[in-house]
Design a protein around this motif. Structure first.
Motif, PDB file in Angstrom:
ATOM      1  N   SER A   2      38.264  46.362  34.349  1.00  0.00           N
ATOM      2  CA  SER A   2      37.396  45.783  33.331  1.00  0.00           C
ATOM      3  C   SER A   2      37.884  44.389  32.932  1.00  0.00           C
ATOM      4  N   ALA A   3      36.973  43.625  32.362  1.00  0.00           N
ATOM      5  CA  ALA A   3      37.275  42.254  31.952  1.00  0.00           C
ATOM      6  C   ALA A   3      38.238  42.254  30.763  1.00  0.00           C
ATOM      7  N   THR A   5      39.212  41.232  27.266  1.00  0.00           N
ATOM      8  CA  THR A   5      38.441  40.838  26.093  1.00  0.00           C
ATOM      9  C   THR A   5      39.253  39.862  25.244  1.00  0.00           C
ATOM     10  N   LYS A  25      32.668  30.775  32.477  1.00  0.00           N
ATOM     11  CA  LYS A  25      32.646  30.518  33.923  1.00  0.00           C
ATOM     12  C   LYS A  25      33.349  31.624  34.704  1.00  0.00           C
ATOM     13  N   ASN A  26      34.222  32.337  34.035  1.00  0.00           N
ATOM     14  CA  ASN A  26      34.995  33.402  34.678  1.00  0.00           C
ATOM     15  C   ASN A  26      34.662  34.755  34.056  1.00  0.00           C
ATOM     16  N   ARG A  27      33.377  34.980  33.797  1.00  0.00           N
ATOM     17  CA  ARG A  27      32.959  36.167  33.062  1.00  0.00           C
ATOM     18  C   ARG A  27      33.211  37.479  33.784  1.00  0.00           C
ATOM     19  N   ASN A  28      33.502  37.443  35.068  1.00  0.00           N
ATOM     20  CA  ASN A  28      33.875  38.682  35.769  1.00  0.00           C
ATOM     21  C   ASN A  28      35.268  39.136  35.351  1.00  0.00           C
ATOM     22  N   GLU A  29      36.107  38.180  34.933  1.00  0.00           N
ATOM     23  CA  GLU A  29      37.483  38.495  34.547  1.00  0.00           C
ATOM     24  C   GLU A  29      37.683  38.540  33.037  1.00  0.00           C
ATOM     25  N   TYR A  30      36.856  37.788  32.294  1.00  0.00           N
ATOM     26  CA  TYR A  30      37.053  37.643  30.852  1.00  0.00           C
ATOM     27  C   TYR A  30      35.752  37.878  30.096  1.00  0.00           C
ATOM     28  N   GLN A  31      35.876  38.452  28.896  1.00  0.00           N
ATOM     29  CA  GLN A  31      34.724  38.634  28.021  1.00  0.00           C
ATOM     30  C   GLN A  31      35.068  38.069  26.643  1.00  0.00           C
TER      31      GLN A  31
END
Length: 83
Positions: A2-3, A5, A25-31
């Motif tokens: 999961s990303a 948070t 820009k890196n929403r697959n890794e970060y939320q």
């Protein structure tokens, strides 16, 4: 996996915007859960969202960043802090 948070606590618009842009820009890794402009707002958001990471501006208004980090960790012991 999961990303990660994140809550951002920064009183400078340009810094906050840069961090927000990087995270988006890196929403697959970060939320991005919340952006706060002062220490009280950041503490409230951390308590509410229980993020994996809180990024704190050293010049944040309202509370010493070390004290903010201490209080976040008191309520969110699994949260990591970057000052």
């Amino acid at each position: 996996m999961s990303a990660t948070t994140i809550v951002i606590a920064d009183s400078v618009d340009s810094c906050r915007d840069y961090l927000e842009g990087f995270i988006l820009k890196n929403r697959n890794e970060y939320q991005l859960l919340h952006t706060a402009t002062n220490a009280q707002e950041a503490l409230f958001a951390a308590k509410q969202f229980q993020p994996n990471l809180v990024i704190i501006d050293v010049g944040l208004q309202g509370m010493c960043p070390v004290e903010l980090a201490r209080q976040v960790l008191q309520h969110c012991p699994n949260t990591r802090i970057i000052v």
